[in-house]
Design an enzyme around this catalytic site. Sequence first.
Site, mmCIF file in Angstrom:
data_model
loop_
_atom_site.group_PDB
_atom_site.id
_atom_site.type_symbol
_atom_site.label_atom_id
_atom_site.label_comp_id
_atom_site.label_asym_id
_atom_site.label_seq_id
_atom_site.Cartn_x
_atom_site.Cartn_y
_atom_site.Cartn_z
ATOM 1 N N LEU A 1 47.431 23.765 36.496
ATOM 2 C CA LEU A 1 47.330 24.314 37.846
ATOM 3 C C LEU A 1 46.593 25.636 37.684
ATOM 4 C CD1 LEU A 1 50.774 23.850 39.657
ATOM 5 C CD2 LEU A 1 48.576 22.897 40.347
ATOM 6 N N ASP A 2 45.538 25.851 38.465
ATOM 7 C CA ASP A 2 44.758 27.063 38.237
ATOM 8 C C ASP A 2 45.552 28.315 38.606
ATOM 9 O OD1 ASP A 2 44.152 27.935 40.994
ATOM 10 O OD2 ASP A 2 43.007 26.079 41.107
ATOM 11 N N TYR A 3 45.024 29.449 38.219
ATOM 12 C CA TYR A 3 45.697 30.749 38.341
ATOM 13 C C TYR A 3 46.173 31.021 39.766
ATOM 14 C CZ TYR A 3 46.251 35.856 37.830
ATOM 15 O OH TYR A 3 46.746 37.138 37.808
ATOM 16 N N SER B 1 46.799 28.784 42.122
ATOM 17 C CA SER B 1 47.562 27.687 42.717
ATOM 18 C C SER B 1 49.023 27.765 42.275
ATOM 19 C CB SER B 1 46.960 26.337 42.320
ATOM 20 O OG SER B 1 45.638 26.225 42.811
#
Length: 253
Positions: free
Chosen positions: A104-106, A108
Amino acid sequence: MTMERLQKILAQAGVASRRKCEELILAGKVEVNGEVVTTLGTKADPDADEITVSGRAIKAQKKLYLMFNKPKGVITSATDPEGRKVVTDYIKGIKERVYPVGRLDYDSEGLLLLTNDGDLAQKMTHPSHHVPKTYLATVEGIPHGDSLEKLRRGIQLEDGMTAPADLDYYDVDQEKKQATIRITIYEGKNRQVRRMFDAISHPVKRLKRISMGNLYLQNLKRGLFRHLTANEVNELKQLADKKNLMDKKNDES
């Protein structure tokens, strides 16, 4: 004597995902009975051979499966050279080493699976397929139905066409001129959901993953984790095995 591929032994011991274990072998960080092994596919006996990674002997670990509600502003990694918060900073009271499955990106938030089961991690993150993942995407503006239909059919991104997605309106805020869309995707391109909405000119303001395969975030509070139940683990393994079997049949046809 049970001979198995070295990367599989390492993954089963909870060292890392199988792909990461392959990287460790190629980097010369793995030794079998005192000799460095750099050839993928090398086999060993986990019960008889002495296997070390960066000088540390591996040993079998109890398999752990954790669901974590990742907050925004946390790195999906076990470590970060820049000293930023990482997901494992929140996993307190767990002696075994676990690592995130997928990313999960930073910016999100939401459901993230952590485990030391390298076999399951490898199956779930294999490039040929991914289990369904559902997000709530709050976007700028209110997308018209024809814009969402483009995403349902699949849309061209710089790294290829996306697979068809399932979408519906979750909430519409006319005053704030934004909408929250429930979207389910079946693959895992980098920052895919954000790029899909960028492609229809409705940038994502907030992104939260609420389900992954048979797992649902439900009422788990942000920054907390829980152990998966035995039924959840069994269903997840069945889903991963079923999809891998389907991929194998498709490759052979």
